[in-house]
Scaffold this motif. Sequence first.
Motif, short mmCIF file in Angstrom:
data_model
loop_
_atom_site.label_atom_id
_atom_site.label_comp_id
_atom_site.label_asym_id
_atom_site.label_seq_id
_atom_site.Cartn_x
_atom_site.Cartn_y
_atom_site.Cartn_z
N SER A 1 -31.65 -30.25 28.64
CA SER A 1 -32.03 -31.42 27.85
C SER A 1 -33.55 -31.56 27.82
O SER A 1 -34.28 -30.95 28.61
N ALA A 2 -34.02 -32.38 26.89
CA ALA A 2 -35.46 -32.65 26.80
C ALA A 2 -35.98 -33.25 28.10
O ALA A 2 -37.10 -32.95 28.54
N GLU A 3 -35.17 -34.09 28.73
CA GLU A 3 -35.57 -34.71 30.00
C GLU A 3 -35.70 -33.67 31.11
O GLU A 3 -36.66 -33.69 31.90
N GLU A 4 -34.74 -32.73 31.15
CA GLU A 4 -34.79 -31.69 32.18
C GLU A 4 -36.01 -30.78 31.98
O GLU A 4 -36.69 -30.42 32.94
N LEU A 5 -36.28 -30.42 30.72
CA LEU A 5 -37.41 -29.54 30.45
C LEU A 5 -38.74 -30.26 30.68
O LEU A 5 -39.73 -29.62 31.05
N ALA A 6 -38.77 -31.55 30.50
CA ALA A 6 -39.98 -32.32 30.82
C ALA A 6 -40.24 -32.31 32.32
O ALA A 6 -41.39 -32.27 32.76
N ALA A 7 -39.16 -32.33 33.09
CA ALA A 7 -39.29 -32.30 34.56
C ALA A 7 -39.64 -30.90 35.05
O ALA A 7 -40.32 -30.75 36.08
#
Length: 293
Positions: free
Chosen positions: A262-268
Amino acid sequence: MRYQVKNVLAAQAELGECPVWSVREQALYFVDILAPALHRFDPQSGEHKIMPVPEHIGCFGLNEQGGFVAALRSGVCLLDEEGIITRRVAANPGEAAFSRFNDGRVDRHGRFWCGSLWEPQDRNGGKLCRLDEHLRLTVEAEDIKISNGLAFSPDDKWMYHTDTPNGVLYRYPVDDKGDIGPREVIRHFVQEQGGLPDGAAVDCEGFYWSAMFDGSRVIRLNPVTGEIVDEIPLPVRWPTMVAFGGPDLKTLYITSSREDRSAEELAAYPQSGDVFAVEVAVAGLPEPLFRQA
């Protein structure tokens, strides 16, 4: 030992896998299975070459006669130095619509081993195959969900193999002809306790280094007792495979994945899909070349 992990190539691969060090070229090859493409990276110059291939490429080996032997979705092929298919030698023995080749490597007798995964993951439909010098592909083991972690002991008496979603590391006795005996369980893993075993390599002392998918680390493991004797924390959550390289084979290269995140996982974990390198105290072993009769 405290390790310094360096991001050496911002590949941003969808599913980086199968790093292979060419001793002759002093260069690292790897694949992006889903792109799909074969990559060449020269650590000295920083040159990064991408060679697209026409279908999912799970693993490959360097060919003694030049180019590569590679396991694509439809089957095993010979590729030239530019990654172009020159010959299709064996069909995928599974159902190519639901399975593709994944992890593999060449053994020190020059045979190419390649395993497959069962994409629906509703049963153990993966296979472990061997391509001999006459370009004959045989199925050597089944009852696998995702074939991974293929490596060989320095004395060539044992073959190691993981099934990632089932969280298990096996070893098989293997003879000079490449025939394997009954598998033994070395260790079971639980995803919530540090990830699941993915691709791997063996060092010159016989210890097994495994990329722990969804575990943000690489472990060094005793292949007899299953004891974890060392680990390398990583800045990515989904490492996929390791390879020993460098002039002294003491640089551990690590590929990684950003598939289905997800975008959230890749941001992390923004470095997901990149290639990393870390200097280790124990050298690896030279990667063998595929030999044709």
